[in-house]
Design an enzyme around this catalytic site. Structure first.
Site, PDB file in Angstrom:
ATOM      1  N   LYS A 196      -6.135 -23.325 -49.919  1.00 28.12           N
ATOM      2  CA  LYS A 196      -6.915 -24.651 -50.073  1.00 28.12           C
ATOM      3  C   LYS A 196      -7.323 -24.871 -48.844  1.00 28.12           C
ATOM      4  O   LYS A 196      -6.761 -25.353 -47.907  1.00 28.12           O
ATOM      5  CB  LYS A 196      -5.526 -25.497 -50.450  1.00 28.12           C
ATOM      6  CG  LYS A 196      -6.051 -26.607 -51.324  1.00 28.12           C
ATOM      7  CD  LYS A 196      -7.101 -27.577 -50.811  1.00 28.12           C
ATOM      8  CE  LYS A 196      -6.524 -28.722 -50.033  1.00 28.12           C
ATOM      9  NZ  LYS A 196      -7.482 -29.590 -49.383  1.00 28.12           N
ATOM     10  N   GLU A 242      -2.293 -39.080 -31.326  1.00 24.11           N
ATOM     11  CA  GLU A 242      -3.519 -37.989 -31.519  1.00 24.11           C
ATOM     12  C   GLU A 242      -4.660 -39.001 -31.936  1.00 24.11           C
ATOM     13  O   GLU A 242      -4.454 -39.316 -32.940  1.00 24.11           O
ATOM     14  CB  GLU A 242      -3.073 -36.811 -32.349  1.00 24.11           C
ATOM     15  CG  GLU A 242      -4.097 -35.752 -32.363  1.00 24.11           C
ATOM     16  CD  GLU A 242      -3.784 -34.595 -33.065  1.00 24.11           C
ATOM     17  OE1 GLU A 242      -4.044 -33.466 -32.784  1.00 24.11           O
ATOM     18  OE2 GLU A 242      -2.959 -34.582 -34.219  1.00 24.11           O
TER      19      GLU A 242
END
Length: 504
Positions: A202, A408
């Site tokens: 995917k 992040e």
């Protein structure tokens, strides 16, 4: 191809093969068939440099994942794949590597068009590293082995023979991110094929094109239908369905820590094996004795490579107070001189971020840092005009509690702070929930060797950053993941160990 699509592609000097691939209808590979989504729905694929439509791909969902998993199981159980000698699998993987290398320019243009990255870097890093990785891993196909073991049964005088076998884990669900679409697909698919597994891949909904072209090359290389299946779709639909499917024997995921946690929870409901290569907030530590000209160049590359969209990006800079001003001024100077533009422009030094969502996310972090008291000495927000461009940004006067320092960002944003001694450098470097990578910039080997064991990171570079090699394990401490990519340990993540005890 529509007028809007023609406008998005016409501005670039593309190979005819790339133009043909972009213009033809996109289908998913399930078994031997190229199919639309069961729902008939599609996803728009945009050029991040112009915000124009490139093409559409199927929006696969649960029904498509179900069909792909069935196809992967059928291929796994088929003698056409299961009974191949290891040498035959190895030759097929090497043939696939040759095909990828032969189509390197084409694949690099697709990556640059779909992701926004520099076509030159895509050819060298994304495609070149993928080919090298595939060839390295192919060699392990003939070297997967068990062992014989002397056992001590409770019955005296009984003769035994005991051994272990390494067997393919089964059907792998591979979910990959958008920052290195082709390279990440090959990092997941190759060790699975080496071990004898089959795969449902995917790709990220933002960057599905190279995965579909890769699937065409897999069939061209002679792999039986169903060994690789590619379902394009959104993470919350196709990705979630793949992670929780009871027919998946292992989930391999690269992406953010927050999504990785959800995938881990979904997989655990079925006790599905899982490997997670997740986020990072990697520190770059510059000692007072470092060669500054070399370090500044490396530090700039450590954060601005691939527009900062790298899990190991050196997003936190800690320099000794004696040299701090010179270091940050040097990196800021490199940032302000970078030319922004489309990845297919050979003069571009930094392309756009992958999507409007990612641009807005990165700019939101920059704004939050500025509001909290940080100061931008380079960049500081989005570039004007079309495209998802963010200026390379360097922030100083930061504090450890700022979101821009703790979390992040996955963009071209560097936060910098000074330190006074080694203990402070270690405390700052380890002061996040992440532990993927770190770098040390120093010519004092004694200091370097004292630092390395104290850093909570899966990879530590010395006088370099963002360098990986297929022979070295890659993965993180803490919330940066579970398991290791690369090297032989990668194969072990795609195999089960079976113990056999025979009474003879």
């Amino acid at each position: 191809m529509s007028n809007q699509q023609s406008g998005a592609v016409a501005r670039y000097q593309l190979l005819p093969a790339v133009r043909d691939f972009i213009s033809k209808p996109k289908r998913m590979l399930i078994g031997a068939d190229w199919v639309a989504a069961a729902s008939g729905e599609t996803i728009d694929v945009l050029d991040p440099a112009s915000e124009e439509l490139l093409t559409t791909v199927p929006s696969g969902g649960e029904a498509d994942i179900e069909r792909a998993v069935r196809a992967a199981h059928a291929a796994f159980d088929s003698p056409a794949w299961r009974d191949l000698y290891p040498t035959v699998r190895e030759k097929m993987i090497l043939k696939l590597a040759d095909l990828i290398e032969a189509h390197a320019e084409e694949l690099a243009q697709l990556e640059a068009l779909d992701n926004g990255k520099s076509v030159m870097m895509a050819q060298i890093i994304d495609v070149g590293a993928a080919v090298s990785f595939m060839r390295y891993m192919a060699g392990w196909t003939t070297k997967i082995e068990g062992s014989t073991i002397e056992v001590s049964p409770p019955m005296p005088g009984v003769k035994t023979f005991a051994f272990t076998r390494k067997e393919p884990i089964g059907v792998v669900g591979a979910i990959i991110p958008w920052n290195f679409p082709l390279l990440m697909a090959i990092w997941k698919v190759t060790p699975a094929l080496v071990a004898g597994c089959t795969v449902v891949l995917k790709p990220a909904e933002q960057t599905p094109l190279s995965a579909l072209r890769f699937a065409e090359l897999v069939l061209e290389a002679g792999f039986p239908p169903g060994v690789l299946n590619v379902v394009t779709g959104y993470g919350h639909t196709a990705g979630a369905a793949l992670a929780r499917h009871p027919g998946i024997n292992k989930v391999a995921f690269t992406g953010s820590t927050s999504v990785g946690k959800r995938i881990g929870h979904a997989a655990m409901d079925n006790l599905t094996r899982v490997s997670l290569e997740l986020g990072g907030k990697s520190p770059m530590i510059v000692m007072a004795d470092a060669t500054l000209d070399m370090a500044i160049q490396g530090l700039a590359g450590g954060i601005f490579f691939n527009h900062g969209q790298v899990c190991t990006a050196g997003s936190r800079l800690y320099a000794h107070r004696k040299i701090f001003d010179k270091v940050v001024e040097g990196v800021a100077g490199a940032a302000t001189q970078m030319k922004l533009g489309p990845g297919l422009d050979p003069t571009t030094q930094m392309g756009p971020l992958v999507s409007a969502e990612q641009r807005d996310r990165v700019c939101g972090y920059i704004e939050s840092g500025l509001k909290a008291g940080a100061r931008a000495i380079a960049g500081g927000g989005a570039a004007s005009g079309k495209g998802y461009f963010v200026k390379p940004t360097v922030l100083v006067d930061t504090r450890e509690d700022m979101a821009v320092v703790c979390e992040e960002i996955f963009g071209p944003v560097l936060v910098a702070a000074p330190f006074d001694d080694l203990d402070e450098a270690v405390r700052l470097a380890n002061g996040t929930r992440y532990g993927l990578a770190a770098s040390i910039w120093s010519n004092d080997l004694s200091t370097v060797h004292r630092l390395i064991p104290r850093l909570q990171a899966g990879t530590v570079w010395v006088n370099a950053h963002n360098v990986v090699d297929a022979a070295l394990p890659f993965g993180g401490f803490k919330e940066s993941g579970i398991g290791r990519e690369m090297a032989y340990g990668n194969i072990e993540m795609y195999t089960e160990t079976k113990s056999v005890l025979m009474f003879i």
